[in-house]
Design a protein around this motif. Structure first.
Motif, short mmCIF file in Angstrom:
data_model
loop_
_atom_site.label_atom_id
_atom_site.label_comp_id
_atom_site.label_asym_id
_atom_site.label_seq_id
_atom_site.Cartn_x
_atom_site.Cartn_y
_atom_site.Cartn_z
N MET A 1 21.48 16.66 11.26
CA MET A 1 20.86 15.43 10.85
C MET A 1 19.49 15.32 11.55
SD MET A 1 22.46 11.67 11.21
CE MET A 1 22.43 10.77 9.72
N ALA A 2 18.51 14.77 10.82
CA ALA A 2 17.16 14.63 11.36
C ALA A 2 17.12 13.59 12.46
CB ALA A 2 16.20 14.25 10.25
N THR A 3 16.24 13.82 13.41
CA THR A 3 16.03 12.85 14.49
C THR A 3 15.37 11.61 13.91
OG1 THR A 3 15.72 14.68 16.03
CG2 THR A 3 14.94 12.52 16.73
N PRO A 4 15.89 10.43 14.24
CA PRO A 4 15.26 9.20 13.72
C PRO A 4 13.82 9.08 14.22
CG PRO A 4 17.39 8.73 14.76
CD PRO A 4 17.07 10.15 15.05
N LEU A 5 12.98 8.58 13.35
CA LEU A 5 11.58 8.38 13.70
C LEU A 5 11.43 7.05 14.45
CD1 LEU A 5 10.06 9.43 10.28
CD2 LEU A 5 10.04 10.76 12.39
N PRO A 6 10.50 6.99 15.39
CA PRO A 6 10.29 5.72 16.11
C PRO A 6 9.71 4.67 15.17
CG PRO A 6 8.59 7.28 16.68
CD PRO A 6 9.57 8.02 15.83
N PRO A 7 9.89 3.40 15.48
CA PRO A 7 9.31 2.37 14.62
C PRO A 7 7.79 2.42 14.68
CG PRO A 7 10.25 1.39 16.60
CD PRO A 7 10.62 2.85 16.62
N PRO A 8 7.13 2.07 13.58
CA PRO A 8 5.67 2.10 13.58
C PRO A 8 5.10 1.00 14.47
CG PRO A 8 6.51 1.24 11.51
CD PRO A 8 7.70 1.70 12.31
N SER A 9 3.93 1.27 15.03
CA SER A 9 3.26 0.29 15.87
C SER A 9 2.69 -0.84 15.01
CB SER A 9 2.13 0.94 16.65
OG SER A 9 1.07 1.27 15.77
N PRO A 10 2.44 -2.00 15.59
CA PRO A 10 1.82 -3.09 14.82
C PRO A 10 0.48 -2.69 14.20
CG PRO A 10 2.69 -3.95 16.87
CD PRO A 10 2.82 -2.45 16.94
N ARG A 11 -0.31 -1.93 14.93
CA ARG A 11 -1.61 -1.47 14.39
C ARG A 11 -1.40 -0.58 13.18
NH1 ARG A 11 -5.42 2.67 14.73
NH2 ARG A 11 -7.55 1.92 14.72
N HIS A 12 -0.44 0.33 13.29
CA HIS A 12 -0.16 1.23 12.17
C HIS A 12 0.34 0.45 10.96
CE1 HIS A 12 0.76 5.14 10.39
NE2 HIS A 12 1.79 4.53 9.86
N LEU A 13 1.18 -0.54 11.18
CA LEU A 13 1.67 -1.38 10.07
C LEU A 13 0.51 -2.11 9.39
CD1 LEU A 13 4.95 -2.89 11.54
CD2 LEU A 13 4.73 -1.18 9.72
N ARG A 14 -0.45 -2.58 10.18
CA ARG A 14 -1.61 -3.27 9.60
C ARG A 14 -2.41 -2.33 8.72
NH1 ARG A 14 -6.93 -3.87 10.49
NH2 ARG A 14 -6.99 -2.56 12.33
N LEU A 15 -2.64 -1.11 9.19
CA LEU A 15 -3.40 -0.13 8.41
C LEU A 15 -2.65 0.26 7.14
CD1 LEU A 15 -4.69 2.13 11.31
CD2 LEU A 15 -5.96 0.38 10.06
N LEU A 16 -1.35 0.42 7.26
CA LEU A 16 -0.54 0.77 6.09
C LEU A 16 -0.54 -0.37 5.07
CD1 LEU A 16 1.20 2.79 4.64
CD2 LEU A 16 3.16 2.01 5.98
N ARG A 17 -0.49 -1.62 5.55
CA ARG A 17 -0.57 -2.77 4.64
C ARG A 17 -1.88 -2.75 3.86
NH1 ARG A 17 1.34 -5.65 8.79
NH2 ARG A 17 3.55 -6.04 8.56
N LEU A 18 -2.98 -2.42 4.53
CA LEU A 18 -4.28 -2.33 3.86
C LEU A 18 -4.27 -1.25 2.78
CD1 LEU A 18 -6.68 -2.66 6.92
CD2 LEU A 18 -6.34 -4.34 5.09
N LEU A 19 -3.70 -0.11 3.09
CA LEU A 19 -3.61 0.98 2.12
C LEU A 19 -2.78 0.55 0.91
CD1 LEU A 19 -4.00 3.94 1.22
CD2 LEU A 19 -1.93 4.46 2.52
N LEU A 20 -1.59 0.03 1.18
CA LEU A 20 -0.70 -0.36 0.09
C LEU A 20 -1.31 -1.47 -0.76
CD1 LEU A 20 2.67 -0.26 2.03
CD2 LEU A 20 1.92 1.34 0.25
N SER A 21 -1.97 -2.41 -0.13
CA SER A 21 -2.62 -3.49 -0.86
C SER A 21 -3.73 -2.95 -1.76
CB SER A 21 -3.18 -4.52 0.12
OG SER A 21 -3.85 -5.54 -0.57
N GLY A 22 -4.55 -2.07 -1.23
CA GLY A 22 -5.62 -1.47 -2.03
C GLY A 22 -5.09 -0.70 -3.22
N LEU A 23 -3.91 -0.11 -3.06
CA LEU A 23 -3.28 0.62 -4.15
C LEU A 23 -2.55 -0.30 -5.12
CD1 LEU A 23 -1.80 3.66 -2.18
CD2 LEU A 23 -3.71 3.71 -3.81
N GLY A 24 -2.47 -1.58 -4.78
CA GLY A 24 -1.73 -2.51 -5.62
C GLY A 24 -0.23 -2.41 -5.45
N LEU A 25 0.20 -1.93 -4.30
CA LEU A 25 1.63 -1.76 -4.02
C LEU A 25 2.09 -2.78 -2.97
CD1 LEU A 25 1.78 2.15 -3.95
CD2 LEU A 25 2.44 0.62 -5.82
#
Length: 83
Positions: A1-25
């Motif tokens: 079984m794969a090792t669980p990934l650590p939770p994303p940092s708040p900064r990373h979540l903010r950047l990902l939100r910007l990406l997803l929003s720009g993509l309309g997702l």
């Protein structure tokens, strides 16, 4: 079984939100990004969105944002690009 990934940092979540929003997702929850069971569908959705526009159209969407998006340049373009 794969090792669980650590939770994303708040900064990373903010950047990902910007990406997803720009993509309309906006319906995608960035906090679930490490749930590998969601990756195949998300990959399909992101690829579908990207195929809807040209590189220059996407740069107009993401230009001036912190979404961590950069164009893939042709070799000749890369030689004269300011980055």
């Amino acid at each position: 079984m794969a090792t669980p990934l650590p939770p994303p940092s708040p900064r990373h979540l903010r950047l990902l939100r910007l990406l997803l929003s720009g993509l309309g997702l906006d319906d995608v929850d960035p906090a679930t990004q490490n749930d590998q069971s969601t990756w195949p569908l998300l990959r399909t959705r992101v690829a579908g969105r990207i195929a809807e526009r040209t590189r220059d159209e996407w740069m107009a969407v993401f230009g001036g944002t912190d979404a961590c998006v950069a164009p893939v340049l042709e070799p000749g373009e890369a030689l004269v690009d300011g980055h």
